[in-house]
Scaffold this motif. Structure first.
Motif, PDB file in Angstrom:
ATOM      1  N   ASP A  53      -8.008 -16.039   5.842  1.00 23.63           N
ATOM      2  CA  ASP A  53      -6.556 -16.212   5.742  1.00 23.63           C
ATOM      3  C   ASP A  53      -6.113 -16.557   4.322  1.00 23.63           C
ATOM      4  O   ASP A  53      -5.033 -16.156   3.892  1.00 23.63           O
ATOM      5  CB  ASP A  53      -6.081 -17.296   6.713  1.00 23.63           C
ATOM      6  N   LEU A  56      -6.109 -13.238   2.488  1.00 25.14           N
ATOM      7  CA  LEU A  56      -5.049 -12.384   3.011  1.00 25.14           C
ATOM      8  C   LEU A  56      -3.693 -12.869   2.504  1.00 25.14           C
ATOM      9  O   LEU A  56      -2.875 -12.076   2.024  1.00 25.14           O
ATOM     10  CB  LEU A  56      -5.080 -12.385   4.541  1.00 25.14           C
ATOM     11  N   THR A  57      -3.468 -14.174   2.566  1.00 28.84           N
ATOM     12  CA  THR A  57      -2.219 -14.751   2.054  1.00 28.84           C
ATOM     13  C   THR A  57      -2.079 -14.491   0.557  1.00 28.84           C
ATOM     14  O   THR A  57      -0.999 -14.115   0.075  1.00 28.84           O
ATOM     15  CB  THR A  57      -2.174 -16.267   2.343  1.00 28.84           C
ATOM     16  N   PHE A  59      -3.456 -12.099  -1.212  1.00 26.93           N
ATOM     17  CA  PHE A  59      -3.213 -10.675  -1.446  1.00 26.93           C
ATOM     18  C   PHE A  59      -1.750 -10.336  -1.190  1.00 26.93           C
ATOM     19  O   PHE A  59      -1.111  -9.653  -1.992  1.00 26.93           O
ATOM     20  CB  PHE A  59      -4.125  -9.828  -0.550  1.00 26.93           C
ATOM     21  N   ARG A  60      -1.224 -10.841  -0.089  1.00 21.36           N
ATOM     22  CA  ARG A  60       0.163 -10.522   0.267  1.00 21.36           C
ATOM     23  C   ARG A  60       1.169 -11.117  -0.713  1.00 21.36           C
ATOM     24  O   ARG A  60       2.259 -10.567  -0.901  1.00 21.36           O
ATOM     25  CB  ARG A  60       0.463 -11.014   1.678  1.00 21.36           C
ATOM     26  N   SER A  61       0.820 -12.254  -1.326  1.00 23.05           N
ATOM     27  CA  SER A  61       1.770 -12.915  -2.238  1.00 23.05           C
ATOM     28  C   SER A  61       1.384 -12.749  -3.703  1.00 23.05           C
ATOM     29  O   SER A  61       1.923 -13.437  -4.566  1.00 23.05           O
ATOM     30  CB  SER A  61       1.876 -14.399  -1.887  1.00 23.05           C
ATOM     31  N   ARG A  62       0.476 -11.825  -4.004  1.00 24.53           N
ATOM     32  CA  ARG A  62      -0.047 -11.696  -5.370  1.00 24.53           C
ATOM     33  C   ARG A  62       1.020 -11.346  -6.398  1.00 24.53           C
ATOM     34  O   ARG A  62       0.897 -11.704  -7.562  1.00 24.53           O
ATOM     35  CB  ARG A  62      -1.206 -10.699  -5.419  1.00 24.53           C
TER      36      ARG A  62
END
Length: 199
Positions: A53, A56-57, A59-62
């Motif tokens: 997680d 994943l978090t 990556f999504r907020s990069r």
């Protein structure tokens, strides 16, 4: 694909905006560290999920990463700490169980020798009891410094706090733990190191 220099995580993140597969470099660099930290906080079972997680978090907020910072390490630990915070009840239950029994299955595998195990288990019980009494914020600061080896500035970056707040939370947490451990600073230091697997 020519990658950015090994020590420039910001360049990896920028590159990943165009080439998402580049983000895997950050996973390769930091996943084991994040997993170890999460395992110390919540146990092996939850560590896998927290690690996945966290990345994943991230990556999504990069796209929101502050590219003025070369290292993504504090940012990743901050995400992990927030995710661990959502499992607060699990962590508190585990710390209270450790305080009662003195048995820490994670640290147990790192502690060698019967004498050392007996000493470590007694210290772990007191330490776990003390950690369970800390506020979530104080516990995050103490364990990011003690178990993740982050600097004050890195903890401040990870938790989006001023450095002065990190220092005051750390001092408060250390006082609480010292009192619980019998006010002997060497016992506190050794207990945190053994619990972190350095003993």
């Amino acid at each position: 694909m020519t990658g950015p220099p090994r020590d420039d995580d910001a360049a990896v993140i920028v590159q990943s905006l165009e080439q998402p597969e580049a983000f895997a470099l950050l996973y390769d660099r930091y996943a084991a560290d994040i997993h170890r930290y999460a395992a110390r906080r919540l146990g092996e079972g939850a560590a896998e999920d927290i690690t996945a997680d966290t990345f994943l978090t991230a990556f999504r907020s990069r796209a929101r990463f502050d590219t003025g910072r070369a290292s993504a390490r504090p940012w990743l630990y901050g995400i992990a700490a927030n995710l661990i915070g959502r499992h607060r009840r699990t962590e508190i239950r585990a710390l209270r169980a450790l305080a009662r029994t003195g048995v820490d299955p994670v640290a147990e595998s790192w502690t060698d020798g019967a004498d050392q195990r007996v000493t470590a288990q007694a210290a772990h019980g007191r330490l776990a009891g003390a950690l369970a009494t800390l506020s979530a914020g104080d516990r995050h600061v103490l364990l990011l410094i003690a178990w993740a080896d982050l600097s004050y500035q890195e903890v401040a970056d990870a938790l989006a706090l001023p450095v002065g707040t990190v220092r005051s939370r750390l001092n408060r947490a250390r006082r609480t733990v010292r009192r619980a451990m019998g006010a002997d600073p060497t016992v506190v230091t050794e207990s945190l190191e053994v619990a972190h697997g350095q003993g």
